[in-house]
Write a protein that holds these residues in place. Structure first.
Motif, PDB file in Angstrom:
ATOM      1  N   ILE A  14      68.242  55.679  72.758  1.00  0.00           N
ATOM      2  CA  ILE A  14      69.116  54.639  73.151  1.00  0.00           C
ATOM      3  C   ILE A  14      69.128  54.612  74.911  1.00  0.00           C
ATOM      4  O   ILE A  14      69.923  55.689  75.384  1.00  0.00           O
ATOM      5  CB  ILE A  14      70.439  54.828  72.439  1.00  0.00           C
ATOM      6  N   CYS A  15      68.749  53.500  75.542  1.00  0.00           N
ATOM      7  CA  CYS A  15      68.833  53.484  76.960  1.00  0.00           C
ATOM      8  C   CYS A  15      70.024  52.435  77.302  1.00  0.00           C
ATOM      9  O   CYS A  15      70.354  51.617  76.439  1.00  0.00           O
ATOM     10  CB  CYS A  15      67.564  52.949  77.406  1.00  0.00           C
ATOM     11  N   HIS A  16      70.522  52.869  78.406  1.00  0.00           N
ATOM     12  CA  HIS A  16      71.839  51.923  78.901  1.00  0.00           C
ATOM     13  C   HIS A  16      71.087  50.461  79.025  1.00  0.00           C
ATOM     14  O   HIS A  16      72.274  49.421  78.884  1.00  0.00           O
ATOM     15  CB  HIS A  16      72.532  52.367  80.044  1.00  0.00           C
ATOM     16  N   SER A  17      69.792  50.297  79.207  1.00  0.00           N
ATOM     17  CA  SER A  17      69.524  48.823  79.543  1.00  0.00           C
ATOM     18  C   SER A  17      69.525  48.389  78.096  1.00  0.00           C
ATOM     19  O   SER A  17      69.570  46.967  78.009  1.00  0.00           O
ATOM     20  CB  SER A  17      67.966  48.970  79.981  1.00  0.00           C
ATOM     21  N   ASP A  18      69.324  49.076  76.929  1.00  0.00           N
ATOM     22  CA  ASP A  18      69.567  48.154  75.764  1.00  0.00           C
ATOM     23  C   ASP A  18      70.955  47.295  75.755  1.00  0.00           C
ATOM     24  O   ASP A  18      71.215  46.303  75.183  1.00  0.00           O
ATOM     25  CB  ASP A  18      69.524  49.041  74.723  1.00  0.00           C
ATOM     26  N   GLY A  28      65.320  48.741  72.285  1.00  0.00           N
ATOM     27  CA  GLY A  28      64.666  49.923  71.868  1.00  0.00           C
ATOM     28  C   GLY A  28      63.268  50.100  72.856  1.00  0.00           C
ATOM     29  O   GLY A  28      62.311  49.364  72.410  1.00  0.00           O
ATOM     30  N   HIS A  29      63.111  50.824  73.681  1.00  0.00           N
ATOM     31  CA  HIS A  29      61.791  51.059  74.600  1.00  0.00           C
ATOM     32  C   HIS A  29      61.610  52.370  74.734  1.00  0.00           C
ATOM     33  O   HIS A  29      61.180  53.044  75.882  1.00  0.00           O
ATOM     34  CB  HIS A  29      61.849  50.159  75.586  1.00  0.00           C
ATOM     35  N   GLU A  30      62.228  53.423  73.904  1.00  0.00           N
ATOM     36  CA  GLU A  30      61.819  54.800  74.063  1.00  0.00           C
ATOM     37  C   GLU A  30      61.363  55.243  72.755  1.00  0.00           C
ATOM     38  O   GLU A  30      61.985  56.121  71.921  1.00  0.00           O
ATOM     39  CB  GLU A  30      63.447  55.828  74.267  1.00  0.00           C
ATOM     40  N   LEU A  66      59.961  58.348  77.433  1.00  0.00           N
ATOM     41  CA  LEU A  66      59.309  57.014  77.484  1.00  0.00           C
ATOM     42  C   LEU A  66      60.059  55.987  78.465  1.00  0.00           C
ATOM     43  O   LEU A  66      59.424  55.221  79.051  1.00  0.00           O
ATOM     44  CB  LEU A  66      59.157  56.308  76.461  1.00  0.00           C
ATOM     45  N   CYS A  67      61.425  56.024  78.735  1.00  0.00           N
ATOM     46  CA  CYS A  67      61.923  55.590  79.588  1.00  0.00           C
ATOM     47  C   CYS A  67      62.674  56.267  80.561  1.00  0.00           C
ATOM     48  O   CYS A  67      62.499  56.298  81.920  1.00  0.00           O
ATOM     49  CB  CYS A  67      62.910  54.559  79.278  1.00  0.00           C
ATOM     50  N   ALA A  68      63.738  57.099  80.229  1.00  0.00           N
ATOM     51  CA  ALA A  68      64.675  57.828  81.023  1.00  0.00           C
ATOM     52  C   ALA A  68      63.734  59.053  81.814  1.00  0.00           C
ATOM     53  O   ALA A  68      63.886  59.063  82.938  1.00  0.00           O
ATOM     54  CB  ALA A  68      65.555  58.876  80.328  1.00  0.00           C
TER      55      ALA A  68
HETATM   56 ZN    ZN Z   1      65.619  52.328  79.575  1.00  0.00          ZN
END
Ligand code: ZN
Ligand code: NAP
Length: 347
Positions: free
Chosen positions: A40-44, A62-64, A157-159
């Motif tokens: 879970i990324c803050h961008s979500d 969701g992008h991780e 994958l993102c952070a």
């Molecule tokens: Zn992200």
């Protein structure tokens, strides 16, 4: 089309809920990934809540994403059924512009295709990894090295790559002084990666609360930004500052912490303007800049580096039915340091 259980939003203000989405039929160069975990990324949150502009719903963020290859198209050569793989923030780009040719697909001049909330090549909307499966062009599928578990690899994958890319671009390493502002998902990976690259790392967090864990992550020093003496003591101290804060803050105060020729890199992405006076930039030839995730090749390089150097995110694995609570905890900065959804709870 394949029907896929997912968890997403039907409006900017609704709680996330179980949904069913469609994934496209497998094309010749497509890989179908059975998703095991999604960070879970803050961008979500920024995206779903419309903070970056109006969205189309339903929206599955969701992008991780990590999982296993379930099926491959007949022209796929890079991945095989059963491989442990990842999908990050990008699922496509033009492939022809200078940035794509240079391995910087995230800066594709035609506009990269984001993993969710973007228009795909076939005109459909992309939907992210809070779902049991995804269909992605093989060029945008990463290999998860053996040394990394799928749950711990997800936030890389993102952070991971979002902090890795500027650390590499601005040459963090032995002899460089790096500060990381905000100790959340991106921030804690920034600390781990900068430390593993050999840089001297300082954490700037709002309060003293995260001091012990920051030092355990590899930070050499820790300061609270709520203490005004932090800004006098550290003036002119850093070659590189990664600002990972998700909210508006006083950038000028951070610029003053840069040494001559130092760079303050905005990674955190609040929508509000953050103006500064240019004097502090001019007087020491400092740069105020930004950086977007990372290209495919550098993402693979980062994954391989993490496996080799034992760099793994600190995660809290949750079920799909805890996502709404996790978002609230993330907004309260009550996460040490990344939530990862166990997608088996959605099946
Ligand atoms: Zn992200
Ligand atoms: P996160 O886990 O929520 O971490 C954000 C951190 O910012 C918090 O832990 C907190 O750190 C600090 N913070 C939160 N609210 C604050 C406030 N009001 N004032 C000052 N500090 C505050 O978020 P994340 O997933 O790491 O993402 C961080 C930001 O990066 C988001 O804006 C996200 O959209 C953006 N992002 C950008 C890219 C890119 O490509 N540039 C990629 C991914 C994410 P402390 O408690 O330590 O102060």
């Amino acid at each position: 089309m394949t029907t896929t259980p997912a968890y997403g939003a039907v409006s900017a203000t609704a709680q996330l809920q179980p949904l069913t989405i469609q994934r496209r039929e497998l094309g010749p160069r497509d890989v179908r990934v059975a998703i095991d975990f999604c960070g879970i990324c803050h961008s979500d949150i920024h995206t779903v809540r419309g903070e970056w502009g109006p969205q189309q719903y339903p929206l599955v963020p969701g992008h991780e994403i990590t999982g296993r290859v379930a099926q491959v198209g007949h022209e796929v050569s890079k991945h095989r059924v059963g491989d442990r793989v990842g999908v990050g923030t990008l699922v496509g780009s033009c492939g022809a512009c200078g940035n794509c040719a240079g391995g910087h697909e995230q800066y594709c001049v035609e506009g990269p295709i984001d993993t969710y909330a973007a228009t795909d090549r076939d005109g459909t909307r992309t939907q992210g990894g809070y779902a049991t499966g995804i269909v992605v062009d093989e060029d945008f599928v990463l290999k998860i090295p053996d040394g990394l578990s799928l749950e711990a690899a997800a936030p890389l994958l993102c952070a991971g790559v979002t902090t890795w890319s500027p650390l590499r671009h601005w040459r963090a390493g032995p002899g460089t002084r790096v500060a990381v502002v905000g100790l959340g998902g991106l921030g804690h990976m920034g600390v781990k990666l900068a430390h593993a690259l050999g840089a001297e790392v300082t954490v700037l967090s709002r309060t003293p609360a995260k001091r012990e864990t920051a030092l355990a992550l590899g930070a050499d020093a820790y300061y609270a930004t709520s203490d005004p003496s932090t800004f006098t003591e550290l003036a002119g101290s850093f070659d590189l500052i990664l600002n990972t804060v998700s909210a508006r803050l006083d950038l000028e105060a951070l610029v003053d912490l840069l040494a001559t020729d130092g760079a303050l890199v905005s990674l955190g992405w609040p929508s509000e303007p953050m103006g500064i006076r240019v004097g502090p930039l001019i007087s020491q030839r400092r740069s105020l800049t930004g950086s977007l995730t990372g290209g495919i090749a550098e993402t693979q390089q980062m994954l391989d580096f993490c496996a080799e150097h034992g760099v793994v995110p600190e995660i809290e694995v949750i079920s799909a039915y805890e996502i709404n609570d996790a978002w609230e905890r993330m907004l309260a900065a009550d996460v040490r340091y990344r939530f990862v959804i166990d997608i088996s709870t959605l099946r």
